[in-house]
Design a protein around this motif. Structure first.
Motif, short mmCIF file in Angstrom:
data_model
loop_
_atom_site.label_atom_id
_atom_site.label_comp_id
_atom_site.label_asym_id
_atom_site.label_seq_id
_atom_site.Cartn_x
_atom_site.Cartn_y
_atom_site.Cartn_z
N VAL A 80 0.87 -1.18 0.00
CA VAL A 80 0.00 0.00 0.00
C VAL A 80 0.90 1.23 0.00
CG1 VAL A 80 -1.73 1.34 1.24
CG2 VAL A 80 -1.88 -1.16 1.22
N ILE A 81 0.72 2.06 -1.01
CA ILE A 81 1.51 3.29 -1.14
C ILE A 81 0.60 4.46 -0.80
CG2 ILE A 81 2.79 4.77 -2.73
CD1 ILE A 81 3.40 2.19 -4.38
N THR A 82 1.01 5.26 0.16
CA THR A 82 0.23 6.42 0.57
C THR A 82 0.81 7.67 -0.07
OG1 THR A 82 -0.27 5.38 2.69
CG2 THR A 82 -0.63 7.75 2.54
N THR A 83 -0.06 8.46 -0.70
CA THR A 83 0.38 9.70 -1.34
C THR A 83 -0.21 10.90 -0.60
OG1 THR A 83 -1.49 9.75 -2.90
CG2 THR A 83 0.50 8.54 -3.59
N GLN A 84 0.32 12.08 -0.91
CA GLN A 84 -0.14 13.30 -0.26
C GLN A 84 -1.46 13.80 -0.85
OE1 GLN A 84 1.35 14.73 2.51
NE2 GLN A 84 2.44 12.78 2.39
N ASN A 85 -1.68 13.54 -2.15
CA ASN A 85 -2.89 14.05 -2.79
C ASN A 85 -3.25 13.20 -4.01
OD1 ASN A 85 -1.21 15.03 -5.03
ND2 ASN A 85 -0.56 16.63 -3.59
N MET A 86 -4.32 13.58 -4.68
CA MET A 86 -4.84 12.81 -5.82
C MET A 86 -3.88 12.85 -7.01
SD MET A 86 -7.72 11.44 -4.89
CE MET A 86 -8.78 11.13 -6.28
N HIS A 87 -3.29 14.01 -7.24
CA HIS A 87 -2.38 14.13 -8.38
C HIS A 87 -1.17 13.22 -8.21
CE1 HIS A 87 -0.63 15.83 -11.96
NE2 HIS A 87 0.48 16.10 -11.31
N GLU A 88 -0.62 13.22 -7.01
CA GLU A 88 0.52 12.35 -6.74
C GLU A 88 0.12 10.88 -6.88
OE1 GLU A 88 3.27 11.18 -2.91
OE2 GLU A 88 2.66 13.28 -3.10
N ARG A 89 -1.11 10.57 -6.50
CA ARG A 89 -1.62 9.20 -6.65
C ARG A 89 -1.60 8.77 -8.12
NH1 ARG A 89 -7.94 7.66 -5.44
NH2 ARG A 89 -7.58 5.68 -4.42
N LYS A 90 -2.12 9.62 -8.99
CA LYS A 90 -2.17 9.26 -10.41
C LYS A 90 -0.78 9.18 -11.03
CE LYS A 90 -5.28 12.40 -10.77
NZ LYS A 90 -6.18 13.44 -11.25
N LEU A 91 0.12 10.06 -10.60
CA LEU A 91 1.51 9.97 -11.07
C LEU A 91 2.13 8.63 -10.70
CD1 LEU A 91 2.96 13.53 -10.29
CD2 LEU A 91 2.74 12.48 -12.55
N LYS A 92 1.92 8.21 -9.45
CA LYS A 92 2.50 6.95 -9.00
C LYS A 92 1.86 5.78 -9.73
CE LYS A 92 5.24 6.15 -6.40
NZ LYS A 92 6.67 5.80 -6.59
N MET A 93 0.55 5.83 -9.96
CA MET A 93 -0.14 4.78 -10.71
C MET A 93 0.46 4.64 -12.11
SD MET A 93 -4.14 5.37 -9.73
CE MET A 93 -4.91 4.44 -8.39
N GLN A 94 0.71 5.77 -12.75
CA GLN A 94 1.28 5.76 -14.09
C GLN A 94 2.70 5.20 -14.07
OE1 GLN A 94 3.37 6.42 -17.39
NE2 GLN A 94 3.77 8.04 -15.93
N GLU A 95 3.46 5.55 -13.06
CA GLU A 95 4.85 5.11 -12.97
C GLU A 95 4.98 3.60 -12.83
OE1 GLU A 95 6.73 7.10 -9.72
OE2 GLU A 95 6.58 9.09 -10.65
N VAL A 96 4.12 2.99 -12.03
CA VAL A 96 4.29 1.57 -11.69
C VAL A 96 3.47 0.63 -12.58
CG1 VAL A 96 4.87 2.13 -9.31
CG2 VAL A 96 2.52 1.54 -9.89
#
Length: 196
Positions: A84-100
């Motif tokens: 489980v990866i916790t992000t600071q906000n929604m934008h960071e969440r989508k960036l991480k989703m795209q990266e992995v």
């Protein structure tokens, strides 16, 4: 052919009221596990999101949940996930989703699901990634959206080449096969091969 080691699934945190949608979410989760494809998604155990994750993990698949801190109290995190990866906000969440992720599949959902789909396809249109993006049109759920996209082409707001960035099928197996064989069209306005 694309090697899909991980696929990000965008979908609703509600179950909706169509049993066929819930059933196909489980089929997708099962197929991801069977193909050794890691599930990347929003991390909730609720709704369609939870159905995909539980089906995958039950069949021995791997799952990565990515969730902003503020949503942890609203969308109950599925604790059986491998990570489980916790992000600071929604934008960071989508960036991480795209990266992995090596590709993306959208199931039925609400505003959040649409927002995720259209942001990731806009990034593809702009050449920020070259990964296949699939739309699983379960029981005709996305028929009107597909018609709207075609209307955007007809009225000159969307190029036919960029319209092809969204891969559509109404069956899980068919969609996965199309995604594996997806080839970006690098002749469009923004798309350019990586490392050029």
């Amino acid at each position: 052919m694309n090697t899909l080691k991980s696929i990000c699934v965008f979908c609703g945190s509600s179950e909706g009221n169509d049993p066929a949608i819930l059933e196909q979410a489980k089929v997708l989760g099962t197929q991801l596990a069977a193909n050794n494809i890691t599930l990347v998604y929003g991390g909730s155990q609720l709704g369609i999101m939870g159905a995909v994750a539980k089906a995958s993990l039950t069949q021995g698949g791997k799952g990565i949940g990515i969730i902003p801190e503020f949503l942890k109290t609203k969308e109950i995190v599925y604790t059986e996930l491998d990570e489980v990866i916790t992000t600071q906000n929604m934008h960071e969440r989508k960036l991480k989703m795209q990266e992995v992720s090596d590709g993306f599949i959208t199931l039925p959902g609400g505003f959040g699901t649409f927002e995720e789909l259209f942001e990731i396809i806009t990034w593809s249109q702009l050449g920020l990634h070259h990964k296949p993006i699939g739309l699983l049109n379960i029981n005709g759920f996305y028929d009107h959206l597909i018609a709207m996209l075609d209307e955007m082409v007809n009225r000159g707001f969307l190029s036919a080449k960029n319209r092809q960035l969204l891969i559509v099928d109404d069956e899980v197996d068919g969609l996965l096969d199309k995604m594996k064989h997806f080839i970006p069209d690098f002749t469009s306005k923004f798309l350019k091969p990586e490392n050029t």
